[in-house]
Design a protein around this motif. Structure first.
Motif, PDB file in Angstrom:
ATOM      1  N   CYS A 141      55.605 -37.163 -80.303  1.00 32.88           N
ATOM      2  CA  CYS A 141      56.731 -38.068 -80.530  1.00 32.88           C
ATOM      3  C   CYS A 141      57.373 -37.745 -81.869  1.00 32.88           C
ATOM      4  CB  CYS A 141      56.288 -39.525 -80.482  1.00 32.88           C
ATOM      5  SG  CYS A 141      55.147 -39.991 -81.816  1.00 32.88           S
ATOM      6  N   THR A 142      58.519 -38.393 -82.122  1.00 34.59           N
ATOM      7  CA  THR A 142      59.278 -38.175 -83.352  1.00 34.59           C
ATOM      8  C   THR A 142      59.470 -39.504 -84.061  1.00 34.59           C
ATOM      9  OG1 THR A 142      60.455 -36.282 -82.418  1.00 34.59           O
ATOM     10  CG2 THR A 142      61.454 -37.336 -84.327  1.00 34.59           C
ATOM     11  N   ALA A 170      65.671 -32.651 -83.718  1.00 32.36           N
ATOM     12  CA  ALA A 170      64.299 -32.939 -83.312  1.00 32.36           C
ATOM     13  C   ALA A 170      64.178 -32.998 -81.800  1.00 32.36           C
ATOM     14  CB  ALA A 170      63.845 -34.251 -83.945  1.00 32.36           C
ATOM     15  N   ARG A 171      65.146 -33.626 -81.149  1.00 35.77           N
ATOM     16  CA  ARG A 171      65.118 -33.668 -79.700  1.00 35.77           C
ATOM     17  C   ARG A 171      65.224 -32.260 -79.101  1.00 35.77           C
ATOM     18  NH1 ARG A 171      69.107 -38.926 -78.757  1.00 35.77           N
ATOM     19  NH2 ARG A 171      67.474 -40.525 -78.995  1.00 35.77           N
ATOM     20  N   ALA A 219      71.093 -38.551 -90.626  1.00 40.69           N
ATOM     21  CA  ALA A 219      69.924 -38.888 -89.806  1.00 40.69           C
ATOM     22  C   ALA A 219      70.170 -38.604 -88.333  1.00 40.69           C
ATOM     23  CB  ALA A 219      69.549 -40.350 -90.028  1.00 40.69           C
ATOM     24  N   LEU A 220      71.356 -38.945 -87.835  1.00 41.29           N
ATOM     25  CA  LEU A 220      71.628 -38.731 -86.407  1.00 41.29           C
ATOM     26  C   LEU A 220      71.607 -37.239 -86.070  1.00 41.29           C
ATOM     27  CD1 LEU A 220      74.454 -41.366 -85.748  1.00 41.29           C
ATOM     28  CD2 LEU A 220      72.026 -41.473 -85.091  1.00 41.29           C
ATOM     29  N   GLY A 221      72.129 -36.429 -86.941  1.00 40.96           N
ATOM     30  CA  GLY A 221      72.080 -34.983 -86.710  1.00 40.96           C
ATOM     31  C   GLY A 221      70.661 -34.458 -86.713  1.00 40.96           C
ATOM     32  N   ALA A 222      69.827 -34.979 -87.619  1.00 41.94           N
ATOM     33  CA  ALA A 222      68.427 -34.560 -87.651  1.00 41.94           C
ATOM     34  C   ALA A 222      67.708 -34.973 -86.378  1.00 41.94           C
ATOM     35  CB  ALA A 222      67.745 -35.155 -88.879  1.00 41.94           C
ATOM     36  N   ILE A 223      68.030 -36.171 -85.853  1.00 40.21           N
ATOM     37  CA  ILE A 223      67.415 -36.625 -84.598  1.00 40.21           C
ATOM     38  C   ILE A 223      67.788 -35.678 -83.457  1.00 40.21           C
ATOM     39  CG2 ILE A 223      67.445 -38.481 -82.890  1.00 40.21           C
ATOM     40  CD1 ILE A 223      67.802 -40.445 -85.228  1.00 40.21           C
ATOM     41  N   ALA A 282      66.196 -23.956 -82.256  1.00 36.11           N
ATOM     42  CA  ALA A 282      66.667 -25.340 -82.365  1.00 36.11           C
ATOM     43  C   ALA A 282      67.532 -25.541 -83.608  1.00 36.11           C
ATOM     44  CB  ALA A 282      65.479 -26.291 -82.381  1.00 36.11           C
ATOM     45  N   ALA A 283      67.170 -24.905 -84.715  1.00 35.84           N
ATOM     46  CA  ALA A 283      67.956 -25.014 -85.957  1.00 35.84           C
ATOM     47  C   ALA A 283      68.789 -23.737 -86.081  1.00 35.84           C
ATOM     48  CB  ALA A 283      67.035 -25.185 -87.161  1.00 35.84           C
TER      49      ALA A 283
END
Length: 357
Positions: A341-342, A280-281, A273-277, A248-249
């Motif tokens: 969940c995240t 996470a997805r 933050a959007l990239g981290a989300i 994932a990373a």
């Protein structure tokens, strides 16, 4: 000019301290023509003095010419004899000197002239000593070359041995460094490596004024997983989850670490933050695709993760500890809200719940 000194040094003590010979033929050879010429001259003068007493001038002149011719003949004979006795040996000495200079051992025979015989004896002794010295020098040179060759070979072997040891030490140091910064079970970074890397990225991105995000993941109901399937299965579950996080990373700058127990952490430099989300997805998707059975879970028949995200741009009014506490708080809220969940916690925007089905 230096030849007499050299010869004197090389001549034996008995030759230097011996008495002069009783006869000196060389001196006689040199003096005899002069004496003969003097006697001839005296004879001619005597004959000329008798000229007044004799009346036959023609006979007088013939006698004078005969005596002069005799004197010249004797002188020439003595010169030829002198050439044979002196010039030949001297030329042989010169030729021997030339050959000695070229490295040959040359002995000289000068006949029975006593002075030249003494000189030739000293010369031959010098030639033999030079030859012996050259042989000793050649032997020493060969011995020295052999020692240098052996020493060189020994040094080369020592260098090869030291080089091999350095390679082994370098590999061992790399392995020790890898073990010091890697979790032995999951083969991802350990907590120590995570802390060092997070500190480096914090200060780098603070200077750059770029975003930094971290993700904390916890396997839901992992204690019940171990109780149900055993610790060996639990270890295998940890390894599979770690591999899923690595997928994932995928960026080289991203770091996946085992944070402790069944908890993992990710460092995402230059990631808002959007990239981290999105990461996470992707993590949740990959974990769901694994379909690792988990009968002890209260939320799913398969292994699931609770994920907490924290994102910020490092600046003087924030700290690294605040970022970690924010991610840990988001993970706690993800667990308290039912797991699987995240939750993202941006330091300036508060929390955001991203529950994934």
């Amino acid at each position: 000019m230096h030849l007499p000194i050299r010869l004197a040094a090389l001549m034996p003590d008995t030759a230097l301290n011996s008495k002069p010979p009783k006869s000196i033929p060389l001196l006689l050879i040199l003096v005899f023509p002069c004496l003969l010429q003097m006697l001839t001259t005296v004879g001619v003068i005597g004959l000329l003095s008798l000229q007044n007493q004799q009346t036959n001038d023609l006979d007088h002149t013939l006698i004078t010419l005969m005596l002069c011719l005799l004197s010249v003949s004797v002188t020439l004979a003595m010169v030829l004899y002198l050439s044979r006795k002196l010039a030949g040996p001297i030329l042989r000495l010169s030729e021997a000197s030339r050959r000695i200079a070229q490295g040959e051992c040359q002995l000289v025979d000068v006949g029975r002239v006593e002075e030249l015989a003494v000189l030739a004896k000293s010369f031959n002794q010098m030639s033999q000593e030079i030859q012996q010295s050259r042989r000793k020098l050649e032997d020493y040179s060969q011995s020295l070359e052999q020692k240098v060759r052996e020493r060189t070979e020994a040094l080369e072997q020592e260098i090869q041995r030291c080089t091999a040891i350095e390679v082994v030490l370098h590999e061992a140091n790399q392995e020790l460094e890898r073990l010091a910064f890697m979790d032995g079970l999951t083969q991802v970074a350990n907590r120590r490596h995570f802390d060092d890397r997070l500190n480096q990225e914090w200060w780098r991105l603070k200077r750059k004024q770029a975003p930094l995000s971290i993700i904390l993941c916890d396997i839901d109901f992992f204690k019940q997983y171990n109780d149900t399937y055993g610790h060996q299965a639990g270890d295998e579950c940890l390894r599979r989850v770690a591999n899923a996080l690595i997928k994932a990373a995928a960026r080289p700058a991203d770091l996946v670490a085992r944070y402790g127990g069944e908890e993992f952490a990710l460092i995402l430099p230059d990631t808002p933050a959007l990239g981290a989300i999105q990461v996470a997805r992707k993590i949740q998707t990959v974990i769901r695709q694994l379909q690792i059975p988990h009968q002890g879970s209260a939320v799913s028949p398969y292994v699931t993760l609770s994920v907490g995200i924290a994102s910020t741009v490092p600046h003087s009014s924030s700290s690294l500890n605040q970022l970690i506490q924010s991610a840990d708080s988001a993970l706690y809220r993800a667990k308290s809200r039912g797991r699987n969940c995240t939750v993202i916690n941006r330091l300036s925007l508060g929390e955001c719940d991203l529950r994934l089905a």
